[in-house]
Design an enzyme around this catalytic site. Structure first.
Site, PDB file in Angstrom:
ATOM      1  N   ASP A   9      13.893 -10.880 -12.213  1.00  0.00           N
ATOM      2  CA  ASP A   9      14.299  -9.493 -12.438  1.00  0.00           C
ATOM      3  C   ASP A   9      14.533  -8.778 -11.109  1.00  0.00           C
ATOM      4  O   ASP A   9      13.841  -9.041 -10.124  1.00  0.00           O
ATOM      5  CB  ASP A   9      13.204  -8.767 -13.238  1.00  0.00           C
ATOM      6  CG  ASP A   9      13.676  -7.430 -13.770  1.00  0.00           C
ATOM      7  OD1 ASP A   9      14.898  -7.214 -13.861  1.00  0.00           O
ATOM      8  OD2 ASP A   9      12.815  -6.599 -14.089  1.00  0.00           O
ATOM      9  N   ASN A  27      17.909  -8.043  -9.757  1.00  0.00           N
ATOM     10  CA  ASN A  27      19.191  -8.273  -9.087  1.00  0.00           C
ATOM     11  C   ASN A  27      20.022  -6.998  -8.963  1.00  0.00           C
ATOM     12  O   ASN A  27      20.577  -6.702  -7.904  1.00  0.00           O
ATOM     13  CB  ASN A  27      20.009  -9.324  -9.842  1.00  0.00           C
ATOM     14  CG  ASN A  27      19.448 -10.716  -9.716  1.00  0.00           C
ATOM     15  OD1 ASN A  27      18.684 -11.007  -8.806  1.00  0.00           O
ATOM     16  ND2 ASN A  27      19.825 -11.595 -10.634  1.00  0.00           N
ATOM     17  N   ARG A  66      19.058  -3.786  -9.121  1.00  0.00           N
ATOM     18  CA  ARG A  66      18.461  -2.790  -8.230  1.00  0.00           C
ATOM     19  C   ARG A  66      18.593  -3.206  -6.763  1.00  0.00           C
ATOM     20  O   ARG A  66      18.770  -2.374  -5.881  1.00  0.00           O
ATOM     21  CB  ARG A  66      16.996  -2.575  -8.613  1.00  0.00           C
ATOM     22  CG  ARG A  66      16.812  -1.701  -9.850  1.00  0.00           C
ATOM     23  CD  ARG A  66      15.374  -1.701 -10.323  1.00  0.00           C
ATOM     24  NE  ARG A  66      15.039  -2.953 -10.990  1.00  0.00           N
ATOM     25  CZ  ARG A  66      13.806  -3.423 -11.084  1.00  0.00           C
ATOM     26  NH1 ARG A  66      12.802  -2.783 -10.497  1.00  0.00           N
ATOM     27  NH2 ARG A  66      13.563  -4.545 -11.717  1.00  0.00           N
ATOM     28  N   HIS A  91      23.430 -10.469  -8.715  1.00  0.00           N
ATOM     29  CA  HIS A  91      23.326 -11.726  -9.468  1.00  0.00           C
ATOM     30  C   HIS A  91      23.751 -12.912  -8.602  1.00  0.00           C
ATOM     31  O   HIS A  91      23.121 -13.976  -8.628  1.00  0.00           O
ATOM     32  CB  HIS A  91      24.193 -11.665 -10.724  1.00  0.00           C
ATOM     33  CG  HIS A  91      23.742 -10.638 -11.729  1.00  0.00           C
ATOM     34  ND1 HIS A  91      22.426 -10.533 -12.129  1.00  0.00           N
ATOM     35  CD2 HIS A  91      24.426  -9.678 -12.402  1.00  0.00           C
ATOM     36  CE1 HIS A  91      22.320  -9.540 -13.013  1.00  0.00           C
ATOM     37  NE2 HIS A  91      23.518  -9.022 -13.186  1.00  0.00           N
ATOM     38  N   SER A 101      18.925 -13.559 -21.238  1.00  0.00           N
ATOM     39  CA  SER A 101      18.216 -13.393 -22.510  1.00  0.00           C
ATOM     40  C   SER A 101      19.201 -13.156 -23.645  1.00  0.00           C
ATOM     41  O   SER A 101      20.371 -12.797 -23.420  1.00  0.00           O
ATOM     42  CB  SER A 101      17.229 -12.227 -22.423  1.00  0.00           C
ATOM     43  OG  SER A 101      17.905 -10.993 -22.516  1.00  0.00           O
ATOM     44  N   TRP A 112      23.410  -9.870 -23.911  1.00  0.00           N
ATOM     45  CA  TRP A 112      24.778  -9.698 -24.402  1.00  0.00           C
ATOM     46  C   TRP A 112      25.125  -8.217 -24.552  1.00  0.00           C
ATOM     47  O   TRP A 112      26.315  -7.857 -24.615  1.00  0.00           O
ATOM     48  CB  TRP A 112      24.953 -10.397 -25.749  1.00  0.00           C
ATOM     49  CG  TRP A 112      24.843 -11.890 -25.689  1.00  0.00           C
ATOM     50  CD1 TRP A 112      23.799 -12.650 -26.121  1.00  0.00           C
ATOM     51  CD2 TRP A 112      25.805 -12.822 -25.170  1.00  0.00           C
ATOM     52  NE1 TRP A 112      24.039 -13.983 -25.901  1.00  0.00           N
ATOM     53  CE2 TRP A 112      25.265 -14.122 -25.328  1.00  0.00           C
ATOM     54  CE3 TRP A 112      27.070 -12.678 -24.594  1.00  0.00           C
ATOM     55  CZ2 TRP A 112      25.950 -15.268 -24.933  1.00  0.00           C
ATOM     56  CZ3 TRP A 112      27.755 -13.820 -24.186  1.00  0.00           C
ATOM     57  CH2 TRP A 112      27.193 -15.093 -24.356  1.00  0.00           C
ATOM     58  N   LEU A 168      10.852 -33.299 -11.096  1.00  0.00           N
ATOM     59  CA  LEU A 168      10.706 -31.918 -11.564  1.00  0.00           C
ATOM     60  C   LEU A 168      11.611 -31.716 -12.758  1.00  0.00           C
ATOM     61  O   LEU A 168      12.754 -32.192 -12.771  1.00  0.00           O
ATOM     62  CB  LEU A 168      11.089 -30.931 -10.447  1.00  0.00           C
ATOM     63  CG  LEU A 168      11.188 -29.447 -10.840  1.00  0.00           C
ATOM     64  CD1 LEU A 168       9.794 -28.871 -11.123  1.00  0.00           C
ATOM     65  CD2 LEU A 168      11.881 -28.635  -9.742  1.00  0.00           C
ATOM     66  N   ILE A 171       6.710  -9.166 -20.582  1.00  0.00           N
ATOM     67  CA  ILE A 171       7.278 -10.516 -20.598  1.00  0.00           C
ATOM     68  C   ILE A 171       8.645 -10.561 -21.276  1.00  0.00           C
ATOM     69  O   ILE A 171       9.296 -11.603 -21.263  1.00  0.00           O
ATOM     70  CB  ILE A 171       6.321 -11.549 -21.221  1.00  0.00           C
ATOM     71  CG1 ILE A 171       6.054 -11.245 -22.701  1.00  0.00           C
ATOM     72  CG2 ILE A 171       5.012 -11.605 -20.452  1.00  0.00           C
ATOM     73  CD1 ILE A 171       5.255 -12.346 -23.389  1.00  0.00           C
ATOM     74  N   SER A 172       9.086  -9.449 -21.859  1.00  0.00           N
ATOM     75  CA  SER A 172      10.463  -9.306 -22.339  1.00  0.00           C
ATOM     76  C   SER A 172      10.949 -10.460 -23.213  1.00  0.00           C
ATOM     77  O   SER A 172      12.021 -11.030 -22.983  1.00  0.00           O
ATOM     78  CB  SER A 172      11.412  -9.118 -21.143  1.00  0.00           C
ATOM     79  OG  SER A 172      11.122  -7.921 -20.470  1.00  0.00           O
TER      80      SER A 172
END
Length: 236
Positions: A10, A12, A14, A27, A55, A59, A121, A185-186
């Site tokens: 979170d 980008n 700002r 972004h 998320s 959209w 990973l 946590i959105s």
């Protein structure tokens, strides 16, 4: 060291605004922080890194911004997958892919197939993802198995339900990081975050580098994870 770390990337917009730029500039700048986070996870033995890229609610953002995000997703898939494969990183894209263009869906499938056997990973990119969607989708999968006679409702367990979620068969989520100063946590990994440690930082995502990641890990290392037990029980 946590086995599974998730990050809500979170800040980008700002970050870009603070520099007199449009939101999409932030972004694009955030891609470098993705690279730094993957490098840190790979070098420090983290098994799974899950990044919240887009998320299901995103959209609703301005069409121009959504378009740039989709173009950026396409570009990153094209430019980064070979590097991930070279570094033994397995790529997975979790979320509802039905709203993506067919070419993007195919590009995702090709990237996942190329890296499928890599084991240094697991990098999960959550795109058009929502925690509620994940839970509902898992419930639908189990309901279909009941309808087909493969299961009975009485067979349901937390472990069985977990096997239907987007990050099944991976290490349980240990640490959830959110950058940008917000404390929620959105709708991200809601099922998986039940016992995760939460870490919030004011650092905006384009400024989240390997040093910032280390601060989160250091904070995690100082916590006592009790899972319903007392501190004395854990200590013994």
């Amino acid at each position: 060291m946590p086995k599974h770390v998730a990050i809500i990337m979170d800040g980008n917009g700002r970050w870009a605004k603070s520099k007199g730029k449009i939101r999409t500039f932030g972004h694009k700048a955030g891609v470098e922080s993705v690279r730094a986070s993957v490098k840190f996870a790979r070098q420090n033995g983290i098994q799974v890194l899950t990044l919240f890229a887009f998320s299901s609610e995103n959209w609703n953002r301005p069409a121009e911004e959504v378009g740039v995000l989709m173009d950026l997703f396409n570009l990153v898939l094209s430019s980064e997958v070979k590097k991930l494969h070279k570094n033994n990183v397995r790529l997975k894209v979790i979320g509802d892919k039905s709203r993506f263009a067919p070419k993007l869906v195919q590009k995702i499938a090709d990237a996942e197939a190329l890296t499928a056997e890599n084991d240094a990973l697991v990098l999960n990119i959550a795109a058009n993802y929502g925690g509620r969607w994940d839970i509902v989708n898992a419930a639908k999968n189990l309901a279909e198995q009941v309808a087909q006679g493969q299961l009975q409702a009485s067979d349901f367990t937390e472990e069985l339900f977990d096997q239907q979620t987007s990050v099944a068969n991976l290490a349980e989520l240990d640490l959830l990081i959110r950058t940008g100063g917000e404390h929620r946590i959105s709708n991200f990994l809601m099922w998986q975050a039940a016992y995760a440690e939460l870490y919030f930082t004011d650092t905006l995502w384009p400024d989240f580098d390997e040093q910032a990641f280390q601060l989160a890990i250091d904070d995690f290392a100082e916590r006592q994870r009790r899972f319903g037990m007392t501190g004395e029980q854990v200590a013994s």
